[in-house]
Scaffold this motif. Structure first.
Motif, PDB file in Angstrom:
ATOM      1  N   LEU A 196      29.580  36.124  11.140  1.00  0.00           N
ATOM      2  CA  LEU A 196      30.749  36.612  10.403  1.00  0.00           C
ATOM      3  C   LEU A 196      31.676  35.463  10.025  1.00  0.00           C
ATOM      4  CD1 LEU A 196      31.451  39.807  12.538  1.00  0.00           C
ATOM      5  CD2 LEU A 196      30.918  39.797  10.083  1.00  0.00           C
ATOM      6  N   GLN A 197      31.835  34.497  10.933  1.00  0.00           N
ATOM      7  CA  GLN A 197      32.705  33.364  10.650  1.00  0.00           C
ATOM      8  C   GLN A 197      32.145  32.484   9.533  1.00  0.00           C
ATOM      9  OE1 GLN A 197      32.885  31.857  14.674  1.00  0.00           O
ATOM     10  NE2 GLN A 197      34.987  32.580  14.958  1.00  0.00           N
ATOM     11  N   GLN A 198      30.820  32.323   9.494  1.00  0.00           N
ATOM     12  CA  GLN A 198      30.216  31.536   8.426  1.00  0.00           C
ATOM     13  C   GLN A 198      30.456  32.196   7.077  1.00  0.00           C
ATOM     14  OE1 GLN A 198      28.785  28.508   8.221  1.00  0.00           O
ATOM     15  NE2 GLN A 198      28.643  28.888   6.009  1.00  0.00           N
ATOM     16  N   LEU A 199      30.277  33.509   7.012  1.00  0.00           N
ATOM     17  CA  LEU A 199      30.526  34.208   5.752  1.00  0.00           C
ATOM     18  C   LEU A 199      32.017  34.256   5.430  1.00  0.00           C
ATOM     19  CD1 LEU A 199      27.945  37.124   5.644  1.00  0.00           C
ATOM     20  CD2 LEU A 199      27.805  34.823   4.717  1.00  0.00           C
ATOM     21  N   ALA A 200      32.857  34.232   6.455  1.00  0.00           N
ATOM     22  CA  ALA A 200      34.305  34.153   6.204  1.00  0.00           C
ATOM     23  C   ALA A 200      34.653  32.822   5.551  1.00  0.00           C
ATOM     24  CB  ALA A 200      35.073  34.333   7.518  1.00  0.00           C
ATOM     25  N   ALA A 201      33.991  31.753   5.995  1.00  0.00           N
ATOM     26  CA  ALA A 201      34.232  30.440   5.399  1.00  0.00           C
ATOM     27  C   ALA A 201      33.806  30.404   3.936  1.00  0.00           C
ATOM     28  CB  ALA A 201      33.482  29.369   6.194  1.00  0.00           C
ATOM     29  N   GLU A 202      32.880  31.297   3.569  1.00  0.00           N
ATOM     30  CA  GLU A 202      32.422  31.387   2.185  1.00  0.00           C
ATOM     31  C   GLU A 202      33.207  32.413   1.378  1.00  0.00           C
ATOM     32  OE1 GLU A 202      28.223  32.161   2.408  1.00  0.00           O
ATOM     33  OE2 GLU A 202      27.883  30.520   3.821  1.00  0.00           O
ATOM     34  N   GLY A 203      34.210  33.028   2.024  1.00  0.00           N
ATOM     35  CA  GLY A 203      35.048  34.001   1.333  1.00  0.00           C
ATOM     36  C   GLY A 203      34.468  35.399   1.257  1.00  0.00           C
ATOM     37  N   GLU A 204      33.396  35.662   2.009  1.00  0.00           N
ATOM     38  CA  GLU A 204      32.730  36.956   1.922  1.00  0.00           C
ATOM     39  C   GLU A 204      33.252  37.976   2.932  1.00  0.00           C
ATOM     40  OE1 GLU A 204      30.585  38.204  -0.162  1.00  0.00           O
ATOM     41  OE2 GLU A 204      30.288  36.410  -1.366  1.00  0.00           O
ATOM     42  N   THR A 205      33.665  37.518   4.105  1.00  0.00           N
ATOM     43  CA  THR A 205      34.115  38.433   5.153  1.00  0.00           C
ATOM     44  C   THR A 205      35.437  37.963   5.750  1.00  0.00           C
ATOM     45  OG1 THR A 205      32.903  37.260   6.897  1.00  0.00           O
ATOM     46  CG2 THR A 205      31.748  39.077   5.786  1.00  0.00           C
ATOM     47  N   GLU A 206      36.044  38.871   6.489  1.00  0.00           N
ATOM     48  CA  GLU A 206      37.259  38.574   7.256  1.00  0.00           C
ATOM     49  C   GLU A 206      37.176  39.390   8.540  1.00  0.00           C
ATOM     50  OE1 GLU A 206      42.124  39.240   6.993  1.00  0.00           O
ATOM     51  OE2 GLU A 206      40.792  40.026   5.429  1.00  0.00           O
ATOM     52  N   VAL A 207      37.161  38.713   9.699  1.00  0.00           N
ATOM     53  CA  VAL A 207      37.081  39.418  10.975  1.00  0.00           C
ATOM     54  C   VAL A 207      38.487  39.832  11.376  1.00  0.00           C
ATOM     55  CG1 VAL A 207      36.213  39.358  13.328  1.00  0.00           C
ATOM     56  CG2 VAL A 207      35.113  37.952  11.577  1.00  0.00           C
ATOM     57  N   VAL A 208      38.742  41.141  11.376  1.00  0.00           N
ATOM     58  CA  VAL A 208      40.103  41.627  11.579  1.00  0.00           C
ATOM     59  C   VAL A 208      40.368  42.137  12.983  1.00  0.00           C
ATOM     60  CG1 VAL A 208      40.389  42.190   9.143  1.00  0.00           C
ATOM     61  CG2 VAL A 208      39.519  43.943  10.714  1.00  0.00           C
ATOM     62  N   ALA A 209      39.302  42.485  13.746  1.00  0.00           N
ATOM     63  CA  ALA A 209      39.543  43.080  15.065  1.00  0.00           C
ATOM     64  C   ALA A 209      38.285  43.025  15.917  1.00  0.00           C
ATOM     65  CB  ALA A 209      39.997  44.529  14.917  1.00  0.00           C
ATOM     66  N   ALA A 210      38.487  43.172  17.214  1.00  0.00           N
ATOM     67  CA  ALA A 210      37.391  43.325  18.169  1.00  0.00           C
ATOM     68  C   ALA A 210      37.788  44.381  19.183  1.00  0.00           C
ATOM     69  CB  ALA A 210      37.079  42.006  18.865  1.00  0.00           C
ATOM     70  N   VAL A 211      36.784  45.058  19.742  1.00  0.00           N
ATOM     71  CA  VAL A 211      37.013  46.140  20.696  1.00  0.00           C
ATOM     72  C   VAL A 211      36.122  45.946  21.912  1.00  0.00           C
ATOM     73  CG1 VAL A 211      37.008  48.641  21.062  1.00  0.00           C
ATOM     74  CG2 VAL A 211      37.463  47.725  18.779  1.00  0.00           C
ATOM     75  N   LEU A 270      22.634  35.657  10.701  1.00  0.00           N
ATOM     76  CA  LEU A 270      23.309  35.239   9.467  1.00  0.00           C
ATOM     77  C   LEU A 270      22.497  35.623   8.236  1.00  0.00           C
ATOM     78  CD1 LEU A 270      25.526  33.749   7.908  1.00  0.00           C
ATOM     79  CD2 LEU A 270      24.269  31.608   8.346  1.00  0.00           C
ATOM     80  N   ALA A 271      21.175  35.391   8.279  1.00  0.00           N
ATOM     81  CA  ALA A 271      20.336  35.720   7.125  1.00  0.00           C
ATOM     82  C   ALA A 271      20.387  37.208   6.816  1.00  0.00           C
ATOM     83  CB  ALA A 271      18.901  35.273   7.383  1.00  0.00           C
ATOM     84  N   GLN A 272      20.350  38.042   7.866  1.00  0.00           N
ATOM     85  CA  GLN A 272      20.410  39.485   7.618  1.00  0.00           C
ATOM     86  C   GLN A 272      21.801  39.913   7.173  1.00  0.00           C
ATOM     87  OE1 GLN A 272      19.070  42.095  10.763  1.00  0.00           O
ATOM     88  NE2 GLN A 272      19.469  43.938   9.545  1.00  0.00           N
ATOM     89  N   LEU A 273      22.842  39.374   7.815  1.00  0.00           N
ATOM     90  CA  LEU A 273      24.200  39.752   7.456  1.00  0.00           C
ATOM     91  C   LEU A 273      24.512  39.383   6.013  1.00  0.00           C
ATOM     92  CD1 LEU A 273      26.940  40.912   8.345  1.00  0.00           C
ATOM     93  CD2 LEU A 273      27.576  38.594   9.057  1.00  0.00           C
ATOM     94  N   ARG A 274      24.002  38.262   5.562  1.00  0.00           N
ATOM     95  CA  ARG A 274      24.234  37.845   4.187  1.00  0.00           C
ATOM     96  C   ARG A 274      23.673  38.887   3.204  1.00  0.00           C
ATOM     97  NH1 ARG A 274      25.701  32.930   2.689  1.00  0.00           N
ATOM     98  NH2 ARG A 274      24.910  31.888   4.567  1.00  0.00           N
ATOM     99  N   GLU A 275      22.482  39.387   3.512  1.00  0.00           N
ATOM    100  CA  GLU A 275      21.885  40.408   2.652  1.00  0.00           C
ATOM    101  C   GLU A 275      22.627  41.737   2.774  1.00  0.00           C
ATOM    102  OE1 GLU A 275      17.681  42.714   2.421  1.00  0.00           O
ATOM    103  OE2 GLU A 275      17.541  40.523   2.248  1.00  0.00           O
ATOM    104  N   LEU A 276      23.079  42.081   3.989  1.00  0.00           N
ATOM    105  CA  LEU A 276      23.837  43.315   4.191  1.00  0.00           C
ATOM    106  C   LEU A 276      25.124  43.309   3.380  1.00  0.00           C
ATOM    107  CD1 LEU A 276      24.582  45.984   5.571  1.00  0.00           C
ATOM    108  CD2 LEU A 276      25.359  44.646   7.551  1.00  0.00           C
ATOM    109  N   VAL A 277      25.835  42.196   3.402  1.00  0.00           N
ATOM    110  CA  VAL A 277      27.077  42.088   2.638  1.00  0.00           C
ATOM    111  C   VAL A 277      26.801  42.248   1.148  1.00  0.00           C
ATOM    112  CG1 VAL A 277      28.895  40.469   1.936  1.00  0.00           C
ATOM    113  CG2 VAL A 277      28.356  40.784   4.362  1.00  0.00           C
TER     114      VAL A 277
END
Length: 384
Positions: free
Chosen positions: A31-46, A306-313
């Protein structure tokens, strides 16, 4: 005027549920890698452990820590929830996230039973999501993509014989953790908790299976589930496969081998693979030009979260059902369920056979004597 694509012009807001090792080591870095690319933003954890979730957020730069999932969903309204909790919580948490409008990316095993899986799928959006997908990262990356393309186009000829092997080693201390080795809390033995990745990859490469015949044993560990299983699998395309799942194997390996008419494809690794882990051995009549094309995997993209998350996004932004969700995400769980039913009933089980009313639809042990909780003996070995 056509409607704007989903999530257009902004990062996808993501929340992590469960802050254990898989969240820290795989989900948050992706998530942090995609955040660095402007694709995601991690807003919370539970997490139910306040100290753990606060440390996770402090270390990972996550702004909001919660111990209550419902409150987080109501206050943060995430677009995506990644679930990193034990399998028995996956159904409840996935349903809650979907009802709140969030897409779901859930660690394997997806849920303990087919009944649970179907209940989650029933909560998905009819069109454009939200959808619930499973973490099957071994399907992703350049090696798998290249081999899938070769097989789909029959460049190597018809697939004929396959072998799928997850032979790992887990000692007595591993099973001293109270929730391990129990149907209710771990969901199953090595077929469910360990071998699911390689079996899912095998199905992704070879397509639908038609029938399975299996055996299971409890050869070493004093557990409810099996510690080893073997199976014979027939695919709709006619190919035959063997499957071995074990936690009794000091020489650990994850392996898939597919013998086609014109070449053998083999993947040997342990917990993840890159292009270098694949090998293609041509039949004698293959030309040098063909072999060079078969062995050209392109730029190396290892299998990873990361490879799967990139495709999911990308699927989220397109409003499309992602791979590893719906019927596509269900296929490996159905095979595992059928494997257990075959092993515990000494029968051949066909795809599509297990549905509502079948005891294996709601419990992977199916209530079988010697396997269901409360019927297990104290012996080290119980015949399947």
């Amino acid at each position: 005027m056509s409607p704007s694509p989903p999530f257009a012009g902004r990062p996808i807001r993501a929340a992590v549920i469960g802050t254990g090792a898989i969240a820290r080591g795989s989900h948050l870095p992706a998530l942090q890698q995609l955040a660095a690319e402007g694709e995601t933003e991690v807003v919370a954890a539970v997490d139910i452990d306040a100290t753990a979730v606060e440390a996770f957020c402090a270390e990972g730069g996550v702004p909001h820590a919660y111990t209550d999932l419902a409150r987080m969903l109501a206050e943060q309204r995430p677009d995506l929830v990644t679930i990193c909790t034990p399998p028995t919580l996956h159904r409840e948490q996935s349903v809650a996230a979907l009802r709140a409008g969030a897409w779901v990316w859930c660690e394997k095993p997806p849920v303990p039973t087919l009944a649970d899986y179907d209940a989650v799928e029933a909560e998905e959006g009819a069109e454009n999501g939200p959808y619930a997908s499973i973490v099957f990262q071994h399907r992703f990356g350049s090696g798998t993509r290249h081999v899938r393309r070769l097989l789909a186009g029959q460049a190597l000829g018809r697939p004929l014989v396959a072998h799928c092997q997850t032979t790992w080693y887990r000692d007595t201390a591993y099973y001293a953790v109270p929730w391990r080795g129990r149907w209710q809390t771990e969901g199953g033995g090595p077929a469910m908790g360990h071998g699911i990745h390689q079996m899912d990859l095998l199905l992704d490469l070879l397509g639908p299976w038609s029938e399975v015949r299996a055996m299971a044993g409890r050869l070493v560990h004093d557990v409810e589930t099996e510690d080893v299983s073997t199976a014979l699998l027939r695919f709709e395309n006619g190919a035959l496969a063997t499957i071995v799942n074990s936690v009794l194997s000091p020489d650990e390996v994850s392996r898939i081998r597919i013998d086609c008419e014109r070449a053998t494809v083999e993947l040997t690794h342990l917990y993840g693979h890159s292009n270098a882990n694949w090998r293609i051995t041509p039949a004698p009549d293959a030309t040098g030009e063909e072999v060079a094309a078969w062995r050209d995997f392109g730029a190396d993209v290892p299998s990873s979260h990361l490879a799967q998350l990139r495709e999911l996004v990308a699927s989220m932004r397109a409003g499309e059902r992602p791979r590893g969700s719906g019927a596509d995400g269900r296929t490996s769980l159905e095979l595992i369920t059928a494997l257990y039913k075959s092993a515990f009933t000494d029968t051949t089980v066909g795809r599509g056979e297990i549905g509502a009313g079948d005891p294996y639809y709601t419990a992977l042990h199916g209530g079988a004597p010697g396997w269901a909780p409360g019927t297990v003996t104290g012996d080290a070995e119980v015949p399947a």
